[in-house]
Design a protein around this motif. Structure first.
Motif, PDB file in Angstrom:
ATOM      1  N   ASN A   1     -63.434-100.693  36.292  1.00  0.00           N
ATOM      2  CA  ASN A   1     -62.869 -99.475  35.718  1.00  0.00           C
ATOM      3  C   ASN A   1     -63.940 -98.428  35.463  1.00  0.00           C
ATOM      4  O   ASN A   1     -64.748 -98.574  34.558  1.00  0.00           O
ATOM      5  N   PRO A   2     -63.958 -97.367  36.248  1.00  0.00           N
ATOM      6  CA  PRO A   2     -64.992 -96.354  36.066  1.00  0.00           C
ATOM      7  C   PRO A   2     -64.626 -95.322  34.996  1.00  0.00           C
ATOM      8  O   PRO A   2     -65.332 -94.332  34.825  1.00  0.00           O
ATOM      9  N   TYR A   3     -63.518 -95.566  34.270  1.00  0.00           N
ATOM     10  CA  TYR A   3     -63.038 -94.524  33.353  1.00  0.00           C
ATOM     11  C   TYR A   3     -63.747 -94.537  32.017  1.00  0.00           C
ATOM     12  O   TYR A   3     -64.234 -93.533  31.562  1.00  0.00           O
ATOM     13  N   PHE A   4     -63.755 -95.715  31.365  1.00  0.00           N
ATOM     14  CA  PHE A   4     -64.381 -95.783  30.040  1.00  0.00           C
ATOM     15  C   PHE A   4     -65.676 -96.555  30.165  1.00  0.00           C
ATOM     16  O   PHE A   4     -65.677 -97.728  30.493  1.00  0.00           O
TER      17      PHE A   4
ATOM     18  N   SER B   1     -69.358 -90.519  36.429  1.00  0.00           N
ATOM     19  CA  SER B   1     -69.306 -89.447  37.426  1.00  0.00           C
ATOM     20  C   SER B   1     -67.976 -89.579  38.158  1.00  0.00           C
ATOM     21  O   SER B   1     -67.179 -90.461  37.883  1.00  0.00           O
ATOM     22  N   ASN B   2     -67.763 -88.709  39.119  1.00  0.00           N
ATOM     23  CA  ASN B   2     -66.526 -88.769  39.885  1.00  0.00           C
ATOM     24  C   ASN B   2     -66.593 -89.778  41.026  1.00  0.00           C
ATOM     25  O   ASN B   2     -65.633 -89.947  41.750  1.00  0.00           O
TER      26      ASN B   2
ATOM     27  N   ASP C   1     -66.258 -93.062  42.640  1.00  0.00           N
ATOM     28  CA  ASP C   1     -65.448 -94.222  42.281  1.00  0.00           C
ATOM     29  C   ASP C   1     -65.828 -95.388  43.182  1.00  0.00           C
ATOM     30  O   ASP C   1     -65.094 -95.764  44.080  1.00  0.00           O
TER      31      ASP C   1
ATOM     32  N   ASP D   1     -61.543-109.117  32.673  1.00  0.00           N
ATOM     33  CA  ASP D   1     -60.857-110.158  33.440  1.00  0.00           C
ATOM     34  C   ASP D   1     -61.765-110.697  34.542  1.00  0.00           C
ATOM     35  O   ASP D   1     -62.947-110.370  34.615  1.00  0.00           O
ATOM     36  N   ASP D   2     -61.184-111.545  35.381  1.00  0.00           N
ATOM     37  CA  ASP D   2     -61.993-112.214  36.401  1.00  0.00           C
ATOM     38  C   ASP D   2     -62.619-111.241  37.400  1.00  0.00           C
ATOM     39  O   ASP D   2     -63.741-111.442  37.851  1.00  0.00           O
ATOM     40  N   ARG D   3     -61.891-110.177  37.699  1.00  0.00           N
ATOM     41  CA  ARG D   3     -62.463-109.211  38.643  1.00  0.00           C
ATOM     42  C   ARG D   3     -63.690-108.534  38.041  1.00  0.00           C
ATOM     43  O   ARG D   3     -64.694-108.316  38.706  1.00  0.00           O
TER      44      ARG D   3
ATOM     45  N   LEU E   1     -51.095-109.763  28.276  1.00  0.00           N
ATOM     46  CA  LEU E   1     -51.373-110.944  29.094  1.00  0.00           C
ATOM     47  C   LEU E   1     -51.983-112.098  28.300  1.00  0.00           C
ATOM     48  O   LEU E   1     -52.238-113.161  28.850  1.00  0.00           O
TER      49      LEU E   1
ATOM     50  N   GLU F   1     -60.297-118.127  34.181  1.00  0.00           N
ATOM     51  CA  GLU F   1     -60.485-117.213  35.325  1.00  0.00           C
ATOM     52  C   GLU F   1     -61.819-116.475  35.216  1.00  0.00           C
ATOM     53  O   GLU F   1     -62.547-116.334  36.198  1.00  0.00           O
TER      54      GLU F   1
ATOM     55  N   VAL G   1     -58.080 -90.258  21.834  1.00  0.00           N
ATOM     56  CA  VAL G   1     -57.501 -89.044  22.409  1.00  0.00           C
ATOM     57  C   VAL G   1     -56.437 -88.513  21.453  1.00  0.00           C
ATOM     58  O   VAL G   1     -55.863 -89.264  20.683  1.00  0.00           O
ATOM     59  N   VAL G   2     -56.162 -87.231  21.505  1.00  0.00           N
ATOM     60  CA  VAL G   2     -55.174 -86.624  20.598  1.00  0.00           C
ATOM     61  C   VAL G   2     -53.816 -87.294  20.726  1.00  0.00           C
ATOM     62  O   VAL G   2     -53.463 -87.764  21.765  1.00  0.00           O
TER      63      VAL G   2
END
Lengths: 354, 198
Positions: B21-24, B48-49, B51, B77-79, B109, B122, B197-198
């Motif tokens: 996950n490159p988001y957080f 950065s953008n 991905d 998780d496992d990934r 989960l 896992e 976030v708001v």
């Protein structure tokens, strides 16, 4: 077991789809919606469902077409560039009057763009996305709870009207975590006498097809489809109003932009500015009525968007251009701050922006 | 945790090995780490953008520098844990580590001990390292009440019994700490570093 669970928006979509009876998911990973596919990959095999990572987005949407033909609930999800790839399939689904749920967790564009949140696929979603005369029902959640609820609603509407329902979310909605209640009112699924389920030698063949050899017949099909769309416009429009009744200024915003705007509305009210918010939940059909009504008393409108200004056109159409509509926006994966929206409100209130 | 560890040791790093996950990203807290002289090991492309599932170029410092105390974020998780496999031989060889599984009964989960153990196995399979303890972080985000946390203790105990691993701590947002202090063993107060976030 608690009443609520803590979920990401993307997970909420996947779980709600399963609760709604969807047992077929076809997709291809792309940020920021990958968790939808990841969740389905974990859960579908355990409940006798089908998760399939297709070789491409184009393959995935055509698998959706295949399963939908059999009358089963089916979905796919992607993010902006992936939805563009699915465009042809969306048109074929519409041309064959097949129900499906398609999720677009938007990212910045055009092109490969970036992975951060955006709302710049509004035109693509509300005007069709693929070729030909057609519409999709476009649902715009503004919380993780709504990501779940609108997924269930999306399946119901898709089946009822034999249309594609699209969840038009953005990266923020997909990635944010909030407590969610998954206690839905699940309605019995609509009968699908048109589905290709085998005649058992008891009826005529059902044919699912988007090709018409006779232009007169194709014209008739298009006209009939638009009669159905009219019923959807009359009956299925959803929106939220916030402090609109006495508002001099009305903000139009959906998804994350609406959450930011609500904060700005509260702050502006503290400063004595009469401002309200109309949050379209269905982007198609667009909720024209509340805007028409608000235009009777509001002096001006502000469209707050994570795009270069797309919904603003619908706001102008809905208000018949009676009042000025200004744009307050950020693009490229950036989100307007409550302060930016507040400044726009103050500027409009002072008559500084036309 | 990193701030606490820094109070105890000198040479501290946080490594973000989440390739999914490159988001957080932990990089969001870069300035806070810099201020406290905590080293951050993360992908050059985090935040950065771009991905792509990139690993940090300085990730081998995690095992090469044996004076360094490192907290690794390996994803949920496992990934996510797959990247850990590259370091597993060195970490297992040095055998001076704790691997904590953060558990939350309010996540979809892992609502019970069985499903939590499944995820545990896992992650261990993908990362090549066995867990050594549990952190009960059961929460419903902003809506978490003290009652929710108290209710989660039975769940944490079940996971502990089934896995044979101790509950090293129960973490709660700092607003709940005073209310729960004394009622729960090894209570840890979490100070949220990023604004919701708001």
């Amino acid at each position: 077991m608690a009443d609520k669970v803590l979920m990401k928006g993307n997970e909420a979509i996947a779980e709600a789809a399963i609760i709604a009876g969807c047992r077929h998911y076809f997709g291809y990973p792309i940020t920021p919606q990958t968790e939808v596919a990841a969740y389905m990959a974990k859960k579908m095999p355990k409940i006798g469902g089908c998760f399939l990572q297709a070789e491409s987005e184009i393959a995935a949407i055509n698998m959706v077409y295949g399963v939908s033909s059999t009358g089963k609930r089916v979905m796919t999800s992607s993010s902006s560039p992936g939805i563009s790839l699915k465009g042809e399939g969306l048109s074929y689904l519409a041309g064959s009057d097949l129900p499906a749920l398609v999720v677009n967790v938007q990212r910045g564009g055009p092109g490969l763009g970036g992975i951060q949140p955006s709302q710049s696929d509004y035109f693509q979603a509300t005007r069709g996305g693929g070729h030909g005369d057609y519409h999709m029902i476009v649902l715009a959640p503004a919380s993780v709870q709504e990501m779940a609820e609108l997924t269930v609603k999306g399946f119901d509407l898709a089946d009822k009207y034999r249309m594609t329902s699209m969840i038009l979310a953005d990266g923020t909605m997909g990635q944010m975590m909030e407590p969610v209640s998954l206690d839905f009112d699940i309605k019995p699924e609509t009968e699908k006498p048109w589905a290709t389920t085998g005649t058992k030698m008891e009826r005529e063949h059902n044919i699912v097809n988007s090709l018409s050899l006779v232009p007169e017949e194709l014209e008739m099909l298009n006209l009939k489809r638009y009669e159905r769309y009219k019923i959807v416009e009359e009956n299925e429009t959803m929106y939220e109003e916030y402090m609109v009744d006495d508002a001099d200024i009305v903000i139009a915003a959906f998804g994350i932009a609406a959450r930011v705007s609500k904060n700005a509305v509260n702050e502006a009210r503290k400063q004595g500015i009469k401002v309200g918010l109309i949050r379209p939940i269905t982007l198609w059909p667009f909720p024209k009525a509340p805007f028409e009504k608000a235009a009777e008393h509001a002096k001006a409108f502000i469209s707050v968007e994570l795009s270069m200004g797309q919904m603003i056109e619908d706001v102008k159409l809905a208000t018949n251009c009676k009042r000025p509509v200004t744009l307050c926006n950020r693009v490229g994966g950036m989100i307007p701050s409550p302060e930016q929206v507040l400044k726009a409100i103050i500027d409009v209130n002072n008559g500084g922006v036309k | 945790m990193a701030f606490d560890l820094k109070n105890q040791c000198d040479n501290v790093a946080v490594a973000d090995l989440d390739i999914v996950n490159p988001y957080f990203r932990t990089k969001d807290s870069l300035e806070d780490f810099k201020e406290r002289n905590i080293r951050l090991i993360c992908s050059e492309y985090a935040n950065s953008n771009l991905d792509i599932p990139a690993l940090p170029q300085d990730m081998y410092a995690i095992t090469d520098d044996r004076t360094l105390k490192v907290i690794l974020d390996i994803g949920g998780d496992d990934r996510g844990a797959l990247a850990l496999g590259r370091l597993a031989p060195q970490i297992n060889e040095e055998n001076n580590f704790e691997m904590l599984m953060v558990i939350n009964k309010f996540r979809p989960l892992t609502p019970d001990a069985d499903s939590t153990i499944e995820v545990m196995r896992e992650v261990e399979g993908a990362g090549g390292i066995r867990f050594t303890g549990l952190v009960n972080n059961s929460n419903l985000g902003e809506e978490t009440t003290a009652e929710d946390v108290l209710k989660s203790m039975e769940y944490a105990d079940s996971v502990s019994k089934m896995s044979g691993l101790p509950v090293v701590m129960t973490s709660v947002k700092e607003e709940l700490y005073d209310e729960l202090n004394g009622k729960i063993p090894n209570l840890f107060s979490l100070k949220l570093q990023e604004k919701p976030v708001v």
